[in-house]
Each structure stands twice: as C-alpha cells, then as structure tokens.
Scaffold this motif. Structure first.
Motif, PDB file in Angstrom:
ATOM      1  N   ARG A 209       2.959  -5.922 -14.086  1.00  0.00           N
ATOM      2  CA  ARG A 209       1.794  -5.407 -13.375  1.00  0.00           C
ATOM      3  C   ARG A 209       2.154  -4.066 -12.764  1.00  0.00           C
ATOM      4  NH1 ARG A 209      -0.085  -7.876  -8.091  1.00  0.00           N
ATOM      5  NH2 ARG A 209       1.684  -9.239  -8.522  1.00  0.00           N
ATOM      6  N   ILE A 210       1.189  -3.163 -12.763  1.00  0.00           N
ATOM      7  CA  ILE A 210       1.369  -1.851 -12.133  1.00  0.00           C
ATOM      8  C   ILE A 210       0.359  -1.723 -11.007  1.00  0.00           C
ATOM      9  CG2 ILE A 210       1.257   0.652 -12.465  1.00  0.00           C
ATOM     10  CD1 ILE A 210       2.131   0.229 -15.325  1.00  0.00           C
ATOM     11  N   ILE A 211       0.836  -1.188  -9.892  1.00  0.00           N
ATOM     12  CA  ILE A 211      -0.016  -0.953  -8.726  1.00  0.00           C
ATOM     13  C   ILE A 211      -0.058   0.544  -8.465  1.00  0.00           C
ATOM     14  CG2 ILE A 211      -0.153  -1.241  -6.214  1.00  0.00           C
ATOM     15  CD1 ILE A 211       1.028  -4.047  -6.671  1.00  0.00           C
ATOM     16  N   PHE A 212      -1.262   1.093  -8.384  1.00  0.00           N
ATOM     17  CA  PHE A 212      -1.423   2.501  -8.041  1.00  0.00           C
ATOM     18  C   PHE A 212      -1.868   2.592  -6.589  1.00  0.00           C
ATOM     19  CE2 PHE A 212      -4.439   6.215  -7.844  1.00  0.00           C
ATOM     20  CZ  PHE A 212      -3.445   7.173  -7.754  1.00  0.00           C
ATOM     21  N   MET A 213      -1.031   3.253  -5.775  1.00  0.00           N
ATOM     22  CA  MET A 213      -1.324   3.445  -4.354  1.00  0.00           C
ATOM     23  C   MET A 213      -1.618   4.904  -4.057  1.00  0.00           C
ATOM     24  SD  MET A 213       1.415   1.122  -2.185  1.00  0.00           S
ATOM     25  CE  MET A 213       0.739   1.727  -0.610  1.00  0.00           C
ATOM     26  N   ILE A 218      -3.967   0.267  -1.783  1.00  0.00           N
ATOM     27  CA  ILE A 218      -3.901   0.002  -3.218  1.00  0.00           C
ATOM     28  C   ILE A 218      -5.244   0.381  -3.820  1.00  0.00           C
ATOM     29  CG2 ILE A 218      -3.721  -1.796  -4.980  1.00  0.00           C
ATOM     30  CD1 ILE A 218      -1.768  -3.262  -3.130  1.00  0.00           C
ATOM     31  N   VAL A 219      -5.220   1.368  -4.706  1.00  0.00           N
ATOM     32  CA  VAL A 219      -6.445   1.848  -5.343  1.00  0.00           C
ATOM     33  C   VAL A 219      -6.804   0.975  -6.536  1.00  0.00           C
ATOM     34  CG1 VAL A 219      -7.508   3.808  -6.551  1.00  0.00           C
ATOM     35  CG2 VAL A 219      -6.010   4.205  -4.577  1.00  0.00           C
ATOM     36  N   GLU A 220      -5.763   0.622  -7.332  1.00  0.00           N
ATOM     37  CA  GLU A 220      -6.017  -0.141  -8.559  1.00  0.00           C
ATOM     38  C   GLU A 220      -4.735  -0.866  -8.948  1.00  0.00           C
ATOM     39  OE1 GLU A 220      -7.637   0.553 -13.151  1.00  0.00           O
ATOM     40  OE2 GLU A 220      -7.702   2.211 -11.702  1.00  0.00           O
ATOM     41  N   GLU A 221      -4.881  -2.036  -9.543  1.00  0.00           N
ATOM     42  CA  GLU A 221      -3.722  -2.733 -10.075  1.00  0.00           C
ATOM     43  C   GLU A 221      -4.136  -3.512 -11.310  1.00  0.00           C
ATOM     44  OE1 GLU A 221      -2.347  -6.441  -8.044  1.00  0.00           O
ATOM     45  OE2 GLU A 221      -3.618  -5.703  -6.410  1.00  0.00           O
ATOM     46  N   GLY A 222      -3.142  -3.734 -12.186  1.00  0.00           N
ATOM     47  CA  GLY A 222      -3.419  -4.483 -13.399  1.00  0.00           C
ATOM     48  C   GLY A 222      -2.234  -4.418 -14.335  1.00  0.00           C
ATOM     49  N   PRO A 223      -2.318  -5.081 -15.489  1.00  0.00           N
ATOM     50  CA  PRO A 223      -1.241  -5.013 -16.467  1.00  0.00           C
ATOM     51  C   PRO A 223      -1.089  -3.595 -16.989  1.00  0.00           C
ATOM     52  CG  PRO A 223      -3.166  -6.094 -17.399  1.00  0.00           C
ATOM     53  CD  PRO A 223      -3.446  -5.906 -15.947  1.00  0.00           C
ATOM     54  N   PRO A 224       0.102  -3.234 -17.488  1.00  0.00           N
ATOM     55  CA  PRO A 224       0.333  -1.844 -17.892  1.00  0.00           C
ATOM     56  C   PRO A 224      -0.638  -1.346 -18.956  1.00  0.00           C
ATOM     57  CG  PRO A 224       2.171  -3.268 -18.546  1.00  0.00           C
ATOM     58  CD  PRO A 224       1.326  -4.054 -17.616  1.00  0.00           C
TER      59      PRO A 224
END
Length: 253
Positions: A209-213, A218-224
């Motif tokens: 999983r990747i988390i974009f902060m 946390i703006v968005e997260e999900g599988p790569p």
C-alpha cells in the motif's frame, strides 16, 4: 481482518506555530509493507517518529501489537525494542566497530550476555551481506555499508515493526541499490515495514500500500497499481508527475 500490528488514531503534532500532523489515522497489518510518499515538510518523518515516541504527539493515540504506545508512563525502551528504526543519516557510534554497533542494543537494552549478543550480531551482519566488515569502524565504511549496519542493528532487537525514514536519501546513487536490496529481502520475509521514501521503483515493486501525504494529512492511499496508474486525487497526480521528472520513470528504482 486481524487486529492491526500498528494502529494510529487522530494523531496531531505541532512545532510552534507549525501543525505538522493534523489528525492522521492509519492501520498497518502484520507483514504489510506501507510506503509513505509526499512533499518535504509534510509530516511523513514526524509520523514515523511518533510511532516509537522519538517525537511525542500532542494528541491522538498509537498502538503496537495492541499496546498503547502513547499511554502515560509507558516503558519507552520496551516499546522501542519492538519498533526498529533506520534513519537517513545512519546514527552509528563512530567509536564502535560494525559488530559492536549491532551488539549494543541487545547488550545495553535487553541485557543479553555478550557472547550471545556477538553471535546474534554476526548473524545479522551476514543477513545484510556485511560479515566481512564486522571489525570495521563506521569511518571505514561506505554510506551504503553504514546504512546496512544500521539495518542490522535494528534487526538485532528482533523488532515486530521496522520504520525506515528516507533510508537512501543520504547515499550516492550507486550505493542506493544495495540498501534497497536488503529492504526487499526483508519484505520477502514478511517483515512489517513502514517506509518514507522517494524511491518510486521500490514503492511500486515492494509495497502492499502507498500513502500520499501533504500538509499533515493523508490525501490518498491504495495499492501501488492504483496510486501509480489511476490516482483519484489531482494532487497525487501532480506529485507523482513531478517525482517522475526528478527521479526518473517509476518503472526504475
């Protein structure tokens, strides 16, 4: 879904007038590799440091293996023994050999007999490909070798979770691969890892999983595959586009 090994709930952290974390919540499952990306100064490193109390949050809660890390009067040394951390600038003891750097935690924190700690340290140095550097001092090692010693030092405490804070950012480009190779091995061994990095190839290949902060949230997260190929948030698309320009195509590490 089993109980998460790390649970973060509504974490807030402020330095003076700068609110670095603005109510971050996150769960990490056992054996999961979670990569955190985002612009500098957005709270990624602070989030990691709150997990093992190198920075104490102003409010919110952190649990590791169901135990609240942020509870009053918690035994910080016992918590840190469960949560290994690798920093961007190595933090090795310059006056100790690689072997003694790795032995330090088991001897000083866990009170392990020195001979047992020596055997453990050699095992961990072998694990990161540095058994032949056991008697070398940090000043005699390359940046990549220093970082691998730092990883071995963290692993010697038998942590349940490994935190990596920009582990390759201080390295020359040709040395990055040897550190990422060790991290990939750990991922294959199902080590739970929370990683702050700009290495997009590593993130895509290894993470669950990747988390974009950005700006403390946390703006968005999900599988790569979602984050790289179908990001839902405009800001995520902008950031990944800029990272690709700076560091090369995300297909490469």
């Amino acid at each position: 879904m089993t109980q998460p090994i790390v649970r973060i709930e509504e974490l807030h952290k402020r330095y003076g007038d700068n609110e670095v974390l603005k109510g971050v919540s996150l769960e990490v499952q056992k054996g999961e590799v979670v990569v955190i990306i985002g612009p500098s100064g957005t709270g990624k490193s602070t989030l990691l440091r709150c997990v093992n109390l190198l920075s104490r949050p102003d409010s919110g809660h952190v649990w590791v293996e169901g135990e609240e890390v942020t509870a009053p009067h918690v035994d910080i040394n016992r918590i840190r023994a469960k949560v290994g951390m690798v920093f961007q600038d190595f933090n090795l003891f310059a006056h100790l050999t690689a072997l003694k750097n790795v032995m330090a935690g088991p001897v000083w924190v866990k009170k392990m007999p020195k001979e047992e700690a020596r055997e453990l340290a050699m095992e961990e140095l072998r694990r990161v490909g540095l058994a032949d550097k056991a008697d070398a001092y940090p000043g005699q090692l390359s940046g990549g070798q220093k970082q691998r010693v730092a990883i071995a030092r963290a692993l010697a405490m038998n942590p349940k979770v490994m935190l990596f804070d920009e582990p390759t950012s201080a390295l020359d480009p040709e040395l990055i691969g040897e550190v990422l190779a060790v991290m990939k091995d750990l991922a294959r061994e199902h080590m739970t890892m929370l990683v702050v990095t700009h290495e997009m190839g590593f993130a895509k290949e290894v993470s669950n999983r990747i988390i974009f902060m950005e700006k403390g949230v946390i703006v968005e997260e999900g599988p790569p595959e979602q984050l790289f190929y179908n990001p839902q948030h405009r800001r995520t698309r902008q950031f990944l586009g800029k990272i690709t320009e700076l560091y090369g195509n995300a297909e490469t590490g």
